[in-house]
Design a protein around this motif. Structure first.
Motif, PDB file in Angstrom:
ATOM      1  N   ALA A   1     -15.093 -42.162   3.721  1.00  0.00           N
ATOM      2  CA  ALA A   1     -14.148 -41.932   4.818  1.00  0.00           C
ATOM      3  C   ALA A   1     -14.703 -40.981   5.869  1.00  0.00           C
ATOM      4  O   ALA A   1     -14.280 -41.020   7.022  1.00  0.00           O
ATOM      5  N   ASP A   2     -15.676 -40.130   5.510  1.00  0.00           N
ATOM      6  CA  ASP A   2     -16.212 -39.146   6.468  1.00  0.00           C
ATOM      7  C   ASP A   2     -17.437 -39.665   7.237  1.00  0.00           C
ATOM      8  O   ASP A   2     -18.048 -38.930   8.001  1.00  0.00           O
TER       9      ASP A   2
ATOM     10  N   LYS B   1      -9.270 -49.038  -2.638  1.00  0.00           N
ATOM     11  CA  LYS B   1      -8.422 -47.855  -2.813  1.00  0.00           C
ATOM     12  C   LYS B   1      -8.824 -47.066  -4.047  1.00  0.00           C
ATOM     13  O   LYS B   1      -8.885 -45.832  -4.015  1.00  0.00           O
ATOM     14  N   CYS B   2      -9.103 -47.773  -5.143  1.00  0.00           N
ATOM     15  CA  CYS B   2      -9.478 -47.090  -6.389  1.00  0.00           C
ATOM     16  C   CYS B   2     -10.940 -46.641  -6.384  1.00  0.00           C
ATOM     17  O   CYS B   2     -11.320 -45.741  -7.135  1.00  0.00           O
ATOM     18  N   GLY B   3     -11.770 -47.251  -5.545  1.00  0.00           N
ATOM     19  CA  GLY B   3     -13.205 -46.977  -5.549  1.00  0.00           C
ATOM     20  C   GLY B   3     -13.621 -45.688  -4.878  1.00  0.00           C
ATOM     21  O   GLY B   3     -14.651 -45.104  -5.230  1.00  0.00           O
ATOM     22  N   SER B   4     -12.845 -45.229  -3.903  1.00  0.00           N
ATOM     23  CA  SER B   4     -13.187 -43.988  -3.204  1.00  0.00           C
ATOM     24  C   SER B   4     -11.988 -43.522  -2.388  1.00  0.00           C
ATOM     25  O   SER B   4     -11.151 -44.350  -1.991  1.00  0.00           O
ATOM     26  N   PRO B   5     -11.886 -42.207  -2.154  1.00  0.00           N
ATOM     27  CA  PRO B   5     -10.749 -41.708  -1.370  1.00  0.00           C
ATOM     28  C   PRO B   5     -10.820 -42.200   0.085  1.00  0.00           C
ATOM     29  O   PRO B   5     -11.902 -42.344   0.639  1.00  0.00           O
ATOM     30  N   GLY B   6      -9.654 -42.447   0.659  1.00  0.00           N
ATOM     31  CA  GLY B   6      -9.595 -42.872   2.047  1.00  0.00           C
ATOM     32  C   GLY B   6      -8.745 -44.111   2.198  1.00  0.00           C
ATOM     33  O   GLY B   6      -8.253 -44.677   1.214  1.00  0.00           O
ATOM     34  N   PRO B   7      -8.573 -44.570   3.433  1.00  0.00           N
ATOM     35  CA  PRO B   7      -7.744 -45.759   3.679  1.00  0.00           C
ATOM     36  C   PRO B   7      -8.421 -47.036   3.180  1.00  0.00           C
ATOM     37  O   PRO B   7      -9.639 -47.078   3.021  1.00  0.00           O
ATOM     38  N   VAL B   8      -7.636 -48.058   2.965  1.00  0.00           N
ATOM     39  CA  VAL B   8      -8.162 -49.358   2.535  1.00  0.00           C
ATOM     40  C   VAL B   8      -8.875 -50.048   3.691  1.00  0.00           C
ATOM     41  O   VAL B   8      -9.960 -50.602   3.527  1.00  0.00           O
ATOM     42  N   LEU B   9      -8.262 -49.980   4.863  1.00  0.00           N
ATOM     43  CA  LEU B   9      -8.829 -50.666   6.022  1.00  0.00           C
ATOM     44  C   LEU B   9      -9.616 -49.707   6.907  1.00  0.00           C
ATOM     45  O   LEU B   9      -9.240 -48.546   7.103  1.00  0.00           O
TER      46      LEU B   9
END
Length: 194
Positions: free
Chosen positions: A64-65, A33-41
């Motif tokens: 995430a993209d 979560k802290c490493g990059s934007p987007g969901p954890v799973l």
């Protein structure tokens, strides 16, 4: 008889795994979560037993993209899509830990053929030749410990077919311990198109 025992072992071991590893799962979730934007799973449609579909769970290791229905080894520039935290998760195979919940739910087994993506028609067709698609997919399997990402699809399907014919408690134990060895030494992992 063994399929019933196998399911009981899967359930008990995955439940214990979730309980014992819950602090680690929490730390890894926070890192993602802290490493990059987007969901954890990361959720992805996969082929389960008898070619039914289910949603596999992993810790997200890529931006995430990134296209989610393309096998990593077919991505043109996979390295650039992998996040810094994701690089560590993939190298250690810790990104696979959420699949303990898939095992608890009966969608996966600890040992079995790795579940194909829903659109990997070539792998699914090859596995049909060996009766592999009738099996519950696994967190690790015979093809995984004999080459993993380095294997061409016909060889991977043939190894999965060997497992389908020889499935037993002792083969599962052998695969489990070879998996630990392969993970520790980083064997068989290939990122990006090759």
């Amino acid at each position: 008889m063994y399929p019933v025992v196998k399911r009981i072992l899967d359930f008990v071991c995955s439940l214990l795994g979730v309980i014992l590893l819950s602090p680690l799962l929490l730390v890894l979730a926070l890192l993602v979560k802290c490493g990059s934007p987007g969901p954890v799973l990361f959720r992805q449609k996969r082929v389960g037993k008898n070619k039914t579909y289910f949603e596999i769970l992993k810790f997200r290791s890529m931006r995430a993209d990134t296209p989610k229905d393309v096998p990593t080894h077919l991505l043109q520039n996979a390295e650039s899509a992998i996040t810094p935290v994701g690089r560590f998760l993939r190298k250690t195979s810790l990104d696979e830990l959420p699949q303990l919940f898939n095992i608890l739910a009966g969608q996966m087994s600890i040992v079995g053929p790795r579940p194909a993506l829903w659109n990997q028609d070539d792998l699914i067709a090859e596995r049909d030749r060996y009766g592999v698609n009738a099996l519950t997919p696994g967190l690790t399997g015979w093809a995984q410990v004999n080459g993993r990402d380095e294997l061409p699809i016909p060889v991977k399907a043939e190894l999965d077919g060997y497992y389908a014919v020889h499935i037993s408690f002792w083969l599962d134990v052998k695969i489990f311990f070879r998996t630990i060895s392969n993970v520790l030494f980083g064997r068989g992992i290939v990122e990006g198109k090759h």
